[in-house]
Write a protein that holds these residues in place. Structure first.
Motif, PDB file in Angstrom:
ATOM      1  N   PRO A 154       0.821  -1.227   0.000  1.00  0.00           N
ATOM      2  CA  PRO A 154       0.000   0.000   0.000  1.00  0.00           C
ATOM      3  C   PRO A 154       0.852   1.274   0.000  1.00  0.00           C
ATOM      4  CG  PRO A 154      -0.792  -1.536   1.663  1.00  0.00           C
ATOM      5  CD  PRO A 154       0.494  -2.097   1.140  1.00  0.00           C
ATOM      6  N   ALA A 155       0.305   2.320  -0.633  1.00  0.00           N
ATOM      7  CA  ALA A 155       1.018   3.596  -0.783  1.00  0.00           C
ATOM      8  C   ALA A 155       0.810   4.489   0.449  1.00  0.00           C
ATOM      9  CB  ALA A 155       0.512   4.300  -2.033  1.00  0.00           C
ATOM     10  N   HIS A 156       1.396   5.663   0.399  1.00  0.00           N
ATOM     11  CA  HIS A 156       1.228   6.783   1.343  1.00  0.00           C
ATOM     12  C   HIS A 156       2.048   6.639   2.629  1.00  0.00           C
ATOM     13  CE1 HIS A 156      -1.617   8.085  -1.537  1.00  0.00           C
ATOM     14  NE2 HIS A 156      -2.507   7.149  -1.228  1.00  0.00           N
ATOM     15  N   MET A 157       2.519   7.792   3.059  1.00  0.00           N
ATOM     16  CA  MET A 157       3.406   7.906   4.220  1.00  0.00           C
ATOM     17  C   MET A 157       2.848   7.198   5.451  1.00  0.00           C
ATOM     18  SD  MET A 157       6.201   9.298   5.441  1.00  0.00           S
ATOM     19  CE  MET A 157       6.654  10.583   4.272  1.00  0.00           C
ATOM     20  N   GLU A 158       1.537   7.399   5.711  1.00  0.00           N
ATOM     21  CA  GLU A 158       0.962   6.956   6.995  1.00  0.00           C
ATOM     22  C   GLU A 158       0.653   5.460   7.045  1.00  0.00           C
ATOM     23  OE1 GLU A 158      -2.360   8.402   4.276  1.00  0.00           O
ATOM     24  OE2 GLU A 158      -0.319   9.034   4.808  1.00  0.00           O
ATOM     25  N   ASN A 159       0.886   4.727   5.937  1.00  0.00           N
ATOM     26  CA  ASN A 159       0.444   3.327   5.894  1.00  0.00           C
ATOM     27  C   ASN A 159       1.549   2.307   6.184  1.00  0.00           C
ATOM     28  OD1 ASN A 159      -2.244   3.837   5.458  1.00  0.00           O
ATOM     29  ND2 ASN A 159      -2.017   3.929   3.227  1.00  0.00           N
ATOM     30  N   THR A 160       2.551   2.682   6.964  1.00  0.00           N
ATOM     31  CA  THR A 160       3.643   1.741   7.273  1.00  0.00           C
ATOM     32  C   THR A 160       3.125   0.448   7.870  1.00  0.00           C
ATOM     33  OG1 THR A 160       5.036   3.628   7.783  1.00  0.00           O
ATOM     34  CG2 THR A 160       5.877   1.501   8.430  1.00  0.00           C
ATOM     35  N   GLU A 161       2.239   0.563   8.870  1.00  0.00           N
ATOM     36  CA  GLU A 161       1.733  -0.639   9.549  1.00  0.00           C
ATOM     37  C   GLU A 161       0.999  -1.546   8.567  1.00  0.00           C
ATOM     38  OE1 GLU A 161       2.471  -1.758  12.550  1.00  0.00           O
ATOM     39  OE2 GLU A 161       3.776  -0.003  12.659  1.00  0.00           O
ATOM     40  N   GLN A 162       0.218  -0.921   7.673  1.00  0.00           N
ATOM     41  CA  GLN A 162      -0.529  -1.694   6.677  1.00  0.00           C
ATOM     42  C   GLN A 162       0.438  -2.433   5.744  1.00  0.00           C
ATOM     43  OE1 GLN A 162      -4.137  -1.824   6.485  1.00  0.00           O
ATOM     44  NE2 GLN A 162      -3.461  -3.609   5.323  1.00  0.00           N
ATOM     45  N   ARG A 163       1.529  -1.758   5.377  1.00  0.00           N
ATOM     46  CA  ARG A 163       2.531  -2.393   4.512  1.00  0.00           C
ATOM     47  C   ARG A 163       3.118  -3.620   5.209  1.00  0.00           C
ATOM     48  NH1 ARG A 163       3.056   2.951   2.520  1.00  0.00           N
ATOM     49  NH2 ARG A 163       4.358   3.869   4.148  1.00  0.00           N
ATOM     50  N   LEU A 164       3.444  -3.453   6.493  1.00  0.00           N
ATOM     51  CA  LEU A 164       4.053  -4.560   7.240  1.00  0.00           C
ATOM     52  C   LEU A 164       3.052  -5.707   7.419  1.00  0.00           C
ATOM     53  CD1 LEU A 164       5.988  -2.451   9.897  1.00  0.00           C
ATOM     54  CD2 LEU A 164       6.959  -3.646   7.921  1.00  0.00           C
TER      55      LEU A 164
END
Length: 466
Positions: A154-164
């Motif tokens: 997933p894109a965007h700065m705030e989505n780190t947790e979603q990426r992990l």
């Protein structure tokens, strides 16, 4: 005796397989005119043995996607057309909407690549839509298990947790066939793609200034993936080369200028190539030194670079070039085959082959005749069934015939490949050999041409009158 001297590899010898891993978010664009520099085809070193090409955002409008299911998509065709004249064949591919993973290998390695399987995991829209997720190809390479995984997170700065979270879900991917290890149980796992991690905390001006001054190291500690690797246990075994190149996102099209649109996205190293070696992980956890004789496979990163000259999308492609050093556990092809005598389309031809004793042959096995520049396993000129077309058999070898009518009249350079139905792969490749042109037919063609040429002056005169 001949077999052993020709094909066996001493188990103590180490074989280096040179592998280039490419990741590129192509932003629904068509292939560029040239990929020589991307594939490093002009580099002075030895040629690659394997290309692993992971693309994201391949055009997946519904119409494109449906038509590509039946036929190869434009990107696959493009890379096949570039690589097949250089002696690479498409080993496998997998596509999930915009995610595409292609593997090309030199012919010589085909008999030593087994158990090739593909899989994908959707993570977009809670797993119901494949615009984000991962696609994977796994195989046994000279007896060692290797998995290649191309992800779009997933894109965007705030989505780190979603990426992990998404990557953790992708790592749980199970291959459908029996006795296939999980992704993390492979000897080597390559993880690459548009992972979408951003540079946290710093403002756009500081980031751009650091890039302009080539002080990339100032940004490394705020790279979200680097930060997550320190905290998340499941990432700690993944290794990455130093980011000694500009962040590869986000650029204006056909330029090396960062985003000048209203959004002015902060540059980021979204496009990455990482790897994980299973026996190294086990060792670090045991805090013991690995005896050299146990190191049956190792990975060396030769270079990790971006390719700034490509401007078809807002991402620049990234490549990691590796040396995989393997002690072959599999060192003799299952089948050794060769053409008998001189081949030409003027007469039927014979193929001799012999298989190792434990080879699981099947009535559905076949031997294909391929041009040396063949693109994939179904790109044969003709084939023979090993059982139906058998003409002789003894303990040492068997012979199969091919009908003269099926041999190309123009001749040229060819190889023979033995395809195993049980193993679902090519298990033997002959040396390249020449097929002589069919002199009778070529003679007829020449006579025909001469005849038509003799009639041409009349036509030319009539044209000249106008």
């Amino acid at each position: 005796h001949d077999k052993k001297s020709l094909f066996s590899v001493n188990r103590n010898l180490v074989r280096e397989v040179r592998c280039s891993s490419v990741t590129w978010n192509v932003g629904t664009a068509s292939p560029p005119p040239d990929v020589t520099s991307l594939l490093q085809l002009n580099s002075l070193g030895p040629a690659m043995d394997m290309y692993v090409i992971g693309l994201q955002e391949v055009n997946s409008k519904i119409t494109n996607f449906l038509s590509d299911l039946a036929f190869d998509d434009p990107w696959s065709i493009f890379f096949m057309n570039v690589l097949s004249p250089l002696g690479y064949v498409k080993l496998s591919s997998v596509r999930m909407q915009g995610l595409l993973l292609l593997i090309f290998v030199k012919h010589v390695h085909l008999p030593f690549l087994r158990d090739i399987h593909t899989q994908y995991t959707r993570t977009g829209l809670y797993g119901y839509w494949g615009n984000k997720g991962g696609v994977a190809i796994r195989m046994s390479l000279y007896g060692h298990t290797v998995c290649f995984m191309n992800c779009h997170l997933p894109a965007h700065m705030e989505n780190t947790e979603q990426r992990l979270d998404d990557f953790e879900k992708i790592l749980e991917m199970q291959f459908e066939e029996e006795n296939i290890p999980s992704t993390l149980d492979h000897d080597i796992l390559f993880w690459f793609g548009d992972l979408n991690f951003r540079i946290a905390d710093y403002g756009i001006h500081f980031v751009r200034e650091s890039i302009n001054n080539r002080r990339y190291n100032l940004l490394w500690e705020k790279d979200q993936l680097n930060m997550a690797k320190k905290k998340e246990a499941f990432l700690q075994d993944f290794i990455e080369g130093p980011l000694q190149f500009k962040p590869t996102y986000k650029f204006d099209l056909y330029s090396d200028v960062y985003d000048t649109s209203e959004k002015k996205r902060k540059p980021a190293w979204t496009d990455r190539v990482l790897w994980r070696v299973k026996n190294l992980c086990q060792h670090t956890s045991k805090e013991t030194e690995l005896p050299e004789e146990e190191q049956t496979i190792s990975v060396t990163l030769n270079n990790y670079i971006s390719h700034m000259s490509y401007g078809i999308s807002d991402h620049k492609p990234v490549t990691g070039t590796f040396g995989l050093e393997v002690k072959p556990l599999l060192s003799i092809p299952s089948v050794i085959l060769k053409p008998e005598g001189e081949w030409s389309a003027e007469h039927d031809v014979v193929i001799s082959y012999s298989a190792v004793p434990e080879f699981p042959s099947s009535t559905w096995d076949w031997i294909g005749l391929f041009k040396v520049t063949f693109k994939h396993v179904n790109d044969y000129v003709t084939y023979a069934w090993v059982k139906d077309d058998e003409i002789s058999s003894n303990n040492d070898s068997k012979q199969v015939y091919m009908n003269a009518e099926e041999i190309p009249n123009m001749g040229g350079e060819f190889v023979l490949c033995y395809y195993s139905n049980n193993m679902q792969s090519i298990v033997g490749v002959s040396q390249p050999f020449q097929i002589q042109p069919n002199r009778t037919l070529i003679g007829k063609d020449l006579a025909q041409e001469e005849f038509s040429w003799m009639r041409k002056p009349d036509n030319l005169e009539s044209h000249n009158e106008f």
